[in-house]
Design a protein around this motif. Structure first.
Motif, PDB file in Angstrom:
ATOM      1  N   GLU A 245      -4.973 -15.170 -15.488  1.00  0.00           N
ATOM      2  CA  GLU A 245      -3.888 -14.895 -16.139  1.00  0.00           C
ATOM      3  C   GLU A 245      -3.079 -13.719 -15.954  1.00  0.00           C
ATOM      4  O   GLU A 245      -1.887 -13.682 -16.041  1.00  0.00           O
ATOM      5  CB  GLU A 245      -4.283 -14.999 -17.817  1.00  0.00           C
ATOM      6  CG  GLU A 245      -3.070 -14.996 -18.674  1.00  0.00           C
ATOM      7  CD  GLU A 245      -3.509 -15.069 -20.380  1.00  0.00           C
ATOM      8  OE1 GLU A 245      -2.745 -15.159 -21.031  1.00  0.00           O
ATOM      9  OE2 GLU A 245      -4.518 -14.753 -20.537  1.00  0.00           O
ATOM     10  N   MET A 246      -3.921 -12.773 -15.549  1.00  0.00           N
ATOM     11  CA  MET A 246      -3.404 -11.254 -15.250  1.00  0.00           C
ATOM     12  C   MET A 246      -2.347 -11.590 -14.008  1.00  0.00           C
ATOM     13  O   MET A 246      -1.385 -10.762 -14.037  1.00  0.00           O
ATOM     14  CB  MET A 246      -4.489 -10.480 -14.902  1.00  0.00           C
ATOM     15  CG  MET A 246      -4.058  -9.122 -14.395  1.00  0.00           C
ATOM     16  SD  MET A 246      -5.510  -8.112 -13.927  1.00  0.00           S
ATOM     17  CE  MET A 246      -4.733  -6.454 -13.663  1.00  0.00           C
ATOM     18  N   HIS A 249       1.355 -12.374 -15.033  1.00  0.00           N
ATOM     19  CA  HIS A 249       2.136 -11.813 -15.964  1.00  0.00           C
ATOM     20  C   HIS A 249       3.495 -11.562 -15.524  1.00  0.00           C
ATOM     21  O   HIS A 249       3.798 -11.627 -14.247  1.00  0.00           O
ATOM     22  CB  HIS A 249       1.451 -10.303 -16.114  1.00  0.00           C
ATOM     23  CG  HIS A 249       1.926  -9.334 -17.033  1.00  0.00           C
ATOM     24  ND1 HIS A 249       3.032  -8.943 -17.209  1.00  0.00           N
ATOM     25  CD2 HIS A 249       1.386  -9.238 -18.340  1.00  0.00           C
ATOM     26  CE1 HIS A 249       3.348  -8.307 -18.202  1.00  0.00           C
ATOM     27  NE2 HIS A 249       2.034  -8.507 -19.090  1.00  0.00           N
TER      28      HIS A 249
END
Length: 286
Positions: A245-246, A249
């Protein structure tokens, strides 16, 4: 180029460890002389993912007595598609002993308890050195090809790789790239990925930031550095957990992204050419 631990962390961390450290040194003397056709080893066992890929690429299939379980994993192994029908071992000393190998290539993690048992057997073994550059890959191919009795195949493979690499385009102007992995890990200089970047005409952001071979870099630091490219593993193209998920971003949205399969970079081997081609073409196209 990377250490394979049959027991322990998940795939992402295994790949990270392999990228940093590379192939480990085996306990026995390196096989140095090419084997003649009549003396070719016939029960060869691979003990790590990097050795798997060289063995599959260079040996006759009936010479292979065992590969690691990662050899058939398409996310980890560049030869997974051609391992069907080949013996896959679970890494236990008992299973390896049962093959009665006449050559062992590579070495799993040093803490693996199977090592103590196998060491006492004094099997003929190949010392597969770390492959952190194309020159290292060439050396590994020659070492394995000679040990298994197919030196000619090794030289033919090297010649083919040389030709293909020489034909690749390079970035017309130096660009900065970061190999950014899940949980914010960035790969530094002196690694196979760094060698690939240089071949494509890229400069590793890690060098500009003075980072070591592996370092965690926050989103804020990455945005402030503003590399021209983020190079990511294709397995992270989709969000599957917090680690991936990072990489999705919104603050990274404006940085051009190039995806490469982890299987092409996890070890130094023939797949280096595929990774170099994809990287060079992506950079040139932009």
């Amino acid at each position: 180029m990377r250490i394979f631990a049959p027991i322990g962390p998940g795939k992402g961390m295994i790949a990270l460890m392999i990228a940093l450290i590379g192939g480990a040194t085996l306990w026995a003397a390196t096989a140095r002389q090419p084997a003649s056709a009549s003396k070719r080893p016939q029960r060869i066992v691979s003990l790590n993912l990097c050795a798997d890929q060289l063995l599959v690429a260079l040996a006759d299939r009936d010479q292979i007595a065992g590969l690691t379980h990662n050899a058939a994993d398409r996310q980890m192994s560049a030869v997974a598609a051609v391992t069907k029908g080949l013996p896959i071992l679970d890494g236990s000393a008992e299973q390896i002993l049962a093959t009665n190998p006449d050559l062992v290539i590579g070495m799993p993690a040093r803490r693996n308890p199977a090592i103590a048992i196998l060491k006492a057997q004094h099997y003929p073994a190949v010392d597969l050195k770390s492959a952190d550059s194309y020159a290292d890959i060439v050396a590994s191919i020659r070492t394995v090809a000679q040990a298994i009795g197919h030196a000619d195949r090794g030289e033919a493979m090297i010649a083919r790789m040389d030709r293909e690499l020489a034909a690749l385009p390079r970035a017309p102007k130096p660009k900065v790239a970061a190999y950014y992995q899940r949980r914010g890990y960035m790969t530094g200089t002196g690694t196979l990925v760094d060698d690939l970047m240089t071949r494509a005409g890229l400069r590793n952001l890690a060098a500009d930031l003075g980072k070591p071979a592996i370092a965690q870099v926050s989103l804020e630091e990455m945005v402030a550095a503003r590399p021209d490219y983020l190079i990511v593993e294709s397995a992270t193209d989709r969000i599957t957990d917090q680690g991936t998920e990072m990489l999705h971003h919104p603050v990274l949205r404006d940085i051009a992204r190039i995806s490469l399969p982890q299987a092409w970079t996890v070890c130094g081997g023939p797949a280096y050419v595929q990774a170099a081609r994809a990287l060079s073409q992506a950079v040139s196209a932009r």
